[in-house]
Motif scaffolding. Sequence first.
Motif, PDB file in Angstrom:
ATOM      1  N   GLU A  30       0.805  -1.214   0.000  1.00  0.00           N
ATOM      2  CA  GLU A  30       0.000   0.000   0.000  1.00  0.00           C
ATOM      3  C   GLU A  30       0.844   1.274   0.000  1.00  0.00           C
ATOM      4  O   GLU A  30       0.414   2.305  -0.488  1.00  0.00           O
ATOM      5  CB  GLU A  30      -0.820   0.005   1.288  1.00  0.00           C
ATOM      6  CG  GLU A  30      -2.279   0.139   1.052  1.00  0.00           C
ATOM      7  CD  GLU A  30      -3.010  -0.176   2.341  1.00  0.00           C
ATOM      8  OE1 GLU A  30      -3.984  -0.921   2.250  1.00  0.00           O
ATOM      9  OE2 GLU A  30      -2.575   0.307   3.431  1.00  0.00           O
ATOM     10  N   ALA A  56      -3.690  -8.032  -2.193  1.00  0.00           N
ATOM     11  CA  ALA A  56      -2.403  -7.327  -2.199  1.00  0.00           C
ATOM     12  C   ALA A  56      -1.668  -7.601  -3.517  1.00  0.00           C
ATOM     13  O   ALA A  56      -1.037  -6.706  -4.091  1.00  0.00           O
ATOM     14  CB  ALA A  56      -1.548  -7.770  -1.016  1.00  0.00           C
ATOM     15  N   GLN A  88      -3.148  -5.483  -6.184  1.00  0.00           N
ATOM     16  CA  GLN A  88      -2.739  -4.087  -5.991  1.00  0.00           C
ATOM     17  C   GLN A  88      -1.313  -3.871  -6.509  1.00  0.00           C
ATOM     18  O   GLN A  88      -1.026  -2.886  -7.193  1.00  0.00           O
ATOM     19  CB  GLN A  88      -2.806  -3.776  -4.490  1.00  0.00           C
ATOM     20  CG  GLN A  88      -2.976  -2.323  -4.188  1.00  0.00           C
ATOM     21  CD  GLN A  88      -3.130  -2.104  -2.672  1.00  0.00           C
ATOM     22  OE1 GLN A  88      -3.245  -3.051  -1.881  1.00  0.00           O
ATOM     23  NE2 GLN A  88      -3.108  -0.841  -2.269  1.00  0.00           N
TER      24      GLN A  88
END
Length: 339
Positions: free
Chosen positions: A105, A172, A175
């Motif tokens: 992130e 994740a 992403q």
Amino acid sequence: MTEKKLMKVLNGETVFPPPVWLMRQAGRYLPEYRETREQAGGFLDLCYNPDFATEVTLQPIRRFGFDASILFSDILVIPDALDRGVSFVKGEGPQMTPIRVDEIERLDPSRAETHLAPVIATVARLREELPAETTLIGFCGAPWTVATYMIAGHGTPDQAPARMFGYQHPQAMKQLLTLLAEMSADYLIRQLRAGADCVQIFDSWAGVLDEQSFRDYAIEPVKLIVSRVRAAIPDARIIGFAKGAGYRLRTYRQDTGVDALGMDWQVPLAFGRELQKDGAVQGNLDPLRLIAGGRALDEGVDAIMEALSGGPFVFNLGHGITPDAPIAHVEQLLTRIRG
Ligand SMILES: Cc1c2[nH]c(c1CCC(=O)O)Cc1[nH]c(c(CCC(=O)O)c1C)Cc1[nH]c(c(CCC(=O)O)c1C)Cc1[nH]c(c(C)c1CCC(=O)O)C2
């Protein structure tokens, strides 16, 4: 101006003899590369120095007169731009800090443009210095292949750490791949604007993925790259090299939108001909035949030429040339193709 041979092929034309270049054609099998590499210091210093990077890109063109030149850089400049501590240790290949799930992130792509500016400067220099008939190929790694190195922190035989990461943390992973796809698209657009004639996306580890993961990790991110590049540059020509994809190459072109398919040496030539009905193919000599030389090399070249040279075709190896390839065998290869 007459169009460059390789660009004609990417547009679906048949050119005989076919244009030829070799993946990793600038590299340690060339004494002049080893000398420049020594002067540059580290491998990344070579990639980020436009003088040295231009020089090593031109070396195989001067020596062999290949029809295409590929920008000298590495797929791992993208994680380097993300500050992942990339280094190239002699004899051990690339290393970096393995990424943890909670770090994804916080990855910050904002440094990339400045960080990669020297690579773009190299493209512009090459555009000026290459012979007019030589195609300039830009490139990036496919998000999946780049992610495998970011997750494991180094090369592995089957990319088990990245596959496991995908099963345990699918969100994740998605992403990470989306971020890499967006950065890679921007990077390719800049290469094309700086003077690259076309680009190749290297998915060297596509073959280890199961059916669902192949769709999510090999197809989707490359499709995102292709659509972003085409939104900026509608007539951009893109080669997709999904190593080990095998039967899945049948739909890879349509599913991702790439113009041409790179084939590794395990792809049967009869299947290559089938793929050629939808557009250009590139490949696929076993790099070991180049080391072996003699009849093994001639017979490998002849079989490929017979199967594929009647349609849109770019002669290449099925993977990169290795440091132990004899220069005389590269010359033999070219004579065999060009007559
Ligand atoms: C997986 C991958 C990498 N890099 C690349 C891939 C995808 C293609 C493939 O599968 O081969 C792509 C690449 N790497 C390099 C290029 C330059 C352009 C070319 O001549 O093709 C390209 C297109 C130079 C390089 N990239 C590297 C070298 C050797 C470094 C040296 O000079 O010591 C070169 C010439 C280093 C590198 N970079 C990478 C590895 C695994 C290694 C170490 C392997 C080795 O030592 O041969 C990551």
